[in-house]
Scaffold this active site. Sequence first.
Site, PDB file in Angstrom:
ATOM      1  N   LYS A  36       7.035  -2.032  -7.486  1.00 24.12           N
ATOM      2  CA  LYS A  36       7.312  -2.833  -8.690  1.00 24.12           C
ATOM      3  C   LYS A  36       7.318  -4.311  -8.334  1.00 24.12           C
ATOM      4  CE  LYS A  36      10.497   0.790  -9.699  1.00 24.12           C
ATOM      5  NZ  LYS A  36      11.753   1.107  -9.010  1.00 24.12           N
ATOM      6  N   LYS A  90      15.058  -8.148   2.594  1.00 25.05           N
ATOM      7  CA  LYS A  90      15.069  -8.804   1.282  1.00 25.05           C
ATOM      8  C   LYS A  90      15.304 -10.307   1.433  1.00 25.05           C
ATOM      9  CE  LYS A  90      16.137  -4.787  -1.512  1.00 25.05           C
ATOM     10  NZ  LYS A  90      17.169  -3.903  -2.005  1.00 25.05           N
ATOM     11  N   LYS A 125       1.593  -1.453  -0.139  1.00 25.34           N
ATOM     12  CA  LYS A 125       2.411  -0.357  -0.682  1.00 25.34           C
ATOM     13  C   LYS A 125       2.576  -0.574  -2.181  1.00 25.34           C
ATOM     14  CE  LYS A 125       7.271   1.115  -0.509  1.00 25.34           C
ATOM     15  NZ  LYS A 125       8.043   0.598  -1.606  1.00 25.34           N
TER      16      LYS A 125
HETATM   17  P1  ADP Z   1       9.662  -0.131  -5.686  1.00 27.80           P
HETATM   18  O1  ADP Z   1       9.123  -0.531  -4.335  1.00 27.80           O
HETATM   19  O2  ADP Z   1       8.577   0.057  -6.682  1.00 27.80           O
HETATM   20  O3  ADP Z   1      10.757  -1.080  -6.171  1.00 27.80           O
HETATM   21  P2  ADP Z   1      11.827   1.624  -5.030  1.00 27.80           P
HETATM   22  O4  ADP Z   1      12.105   0.871  -3.773  1.00 27.80           O
HETATM   23  O5  ADP Z   1      12.764   1.500  -6.191  1.00 27.80           O
HETATM   24  O6  ADP Z   1      10.329   1.283  -5.519  1.00 27.80           O
HETATM   25  O7  ADP Z   1      11.635   3.160  -4.641  1.00 27.80           O
HETATM   26  C1  ADP Z   1      12.193   4.261  -5.306  1.00 27.80           C
HETATM   27  C2  ADP Z   1      11.761   5.504  -4.562  1.00 27.80           C
HETATM   28  O8  ADP Z   1      10.322   5.658  -4.622  1.00 27.80           O
HETATM   29  C3  ADP Z   1      12.117   5.463  -3.078  1.00 27.80           C
HETATM   30  O9  ADP Z   1      12.552   6.759  -2.699  1.00 27.80           O
HETATM   31  C4  ADP Z   1      10.829   5.123  -2.377  1.00 27.80           C
HETATM   32  O10 ADP Z   1      10.763   5.685  -1.096  1.00 27.80           O
HETATM   33  C5  ADP Z   1       9.770   5.717  -3.307  1.00 27.80           C
HETATM   34  N1  ADP Z   1       8.555   4.883  -3.293  1.00 27.80           N
HETATM   35  C6  ADP Z   1       8.421   3.652  -3.842  1.00 27.80           C
HETATM   36  N2  ADP Z   1       7.169   3.158  -3.664  1.00 27.80           N
HETATM   37  C7  ADP Z   1       6.491   4.107  -2.970  1.00 27.80           C
HETATM   38  C8  ADP Z   1       5.149   4.190  -2.474  1.00 27.80           C
HETATM   39  N3  ADP Z   1       4.267   3.221  -2.678  1.00 27.80           N
HETATM   40  N4  ADP Z   1       4.791   5.312  -1.808  1.00 27.80           N
HETATM   41  C9  ADP Z   1       5.678   6.315  -1.610  1.00 27.80           C
HETATM   42  N5  ADP Z   1       6.954   6.298  -2.047  1.00 27.80           N
HETATM   43  C10 ADP Z   1       7.367   5.209  -2.725  1.00 27.80           C
END
Ligand code: ADP
Length: 321
Positions: free
Chosen positions: A192, A110, A189
């Site tokens: 958000k 981060k 990937k």
């Molecule tokens: P973001 O990247 O959208 O902020 P988070 O980090 O809050 O998402 O992820 C929340 C959950 O969703 C985690 O368990 C993460 O492994 C899963 N996740 C998020 N994006 C993906 C993705 N593109 N493919 C598979 N799993 C995902």
Amino acid sequence: MRVLSGIQPSGRLHIGNFFGAIRQHLQLQTEHDCFYFIADFHALTSNPEPADIARYSLDVAMDYIALGLDSEKTIFWRQSDVPEVTELTWLLSCITPMGLLQRCVSFKDKVAAGLSPNHGLFAYPVLQAADILIYKSDLVPVGADQKQHIEVTRDIAIRFNNTYGEIFTVPNEYIIESVAVVPGTDGRKMSKSYGNTIEMFEPEGAIRKKVMRIVTDSTPVEEPKNPDNCNVFTLLKLFASSQELTEWENRYRSGGTGYAEAKKRLAELVIDYFKPFRQKRCELEKDISYVKQVLSKGAGRAKAIAAETLAQARKAVGLGA
Ligand code: ADP
Ligand code: TRP
């Protein structure tokens, strides 16, 4: 078995979250005692707008309930409604070596991505450990990116137990076998933070538009295409039946099918997949007081357990005697 996981309200949930986390969370409900919470204290580490954190917390709640969270069986709450967890965080912080946190990849990533590091971000894994330990969780289903945080939790639990007596259950992680990483509309990937998401419940027209914008290469319609490095095909794998997928694979390899055709079909599949839950999601949107009631009931149940563990931990370290 007691299963616990948290999800940050850092934006609207998308199909990457669904296939990488939510779907498995909901499946686990049938066999285990599940504890799921909206990690709004964690979301504060990236300094969101106050109105956003409130709105996204409700969005996460509505998404989970619409998709099938059983609030009678599963305990579902907003992390900040059980502030006992922050007091436990302090007790745990005082036995957590700096080096353990300095090694955390998620923090380093981060910072490398340009987020200016605040102390909350550095201490994030200790709050996560408190989340897990305060409910004496056995199993923590998370994506592979969270594996290190569960290892840190185990390390903290063992240290605390060795120092003050056996208070905490040492949890195991359960790495969710995601169907690989779900790609976003730009091929990175889906996340958000990249603005490349497709949400489960956005208007159907918006889903169609976003799907039509998915990045592909420029192979002309008539030429054969490689499904293995196509973002549209990767998403089709999540939604199409195996028979339909084989047909698409053949059409890709033999040429004569344009990406636009595959995208149109993908958009319809995405819309159909979530259709059974969309009605429920709309009803919840009109009945926010019901959603708040579910969260507050969950918080009450969670708080009873959290308060008991916190009292044990306070006593163990010598407070309030
Ligand atoms: P973001 O990247 O959208 O902020 P988070 O980090 O809050 O998402 O992820 C929340 C959950 O969703 C985690 O368990 C993460 O492994 C899963 N996740 C998020 N994006 C993906 C993705 N593109 N493919 C598979 N799993 C995902
Ligand atoms: N850090 C997790 C994530 O970003 C969210 C989270 C907070 C969590 N506390 C937790 C996950 C406790 C599992 C257990 O995905």
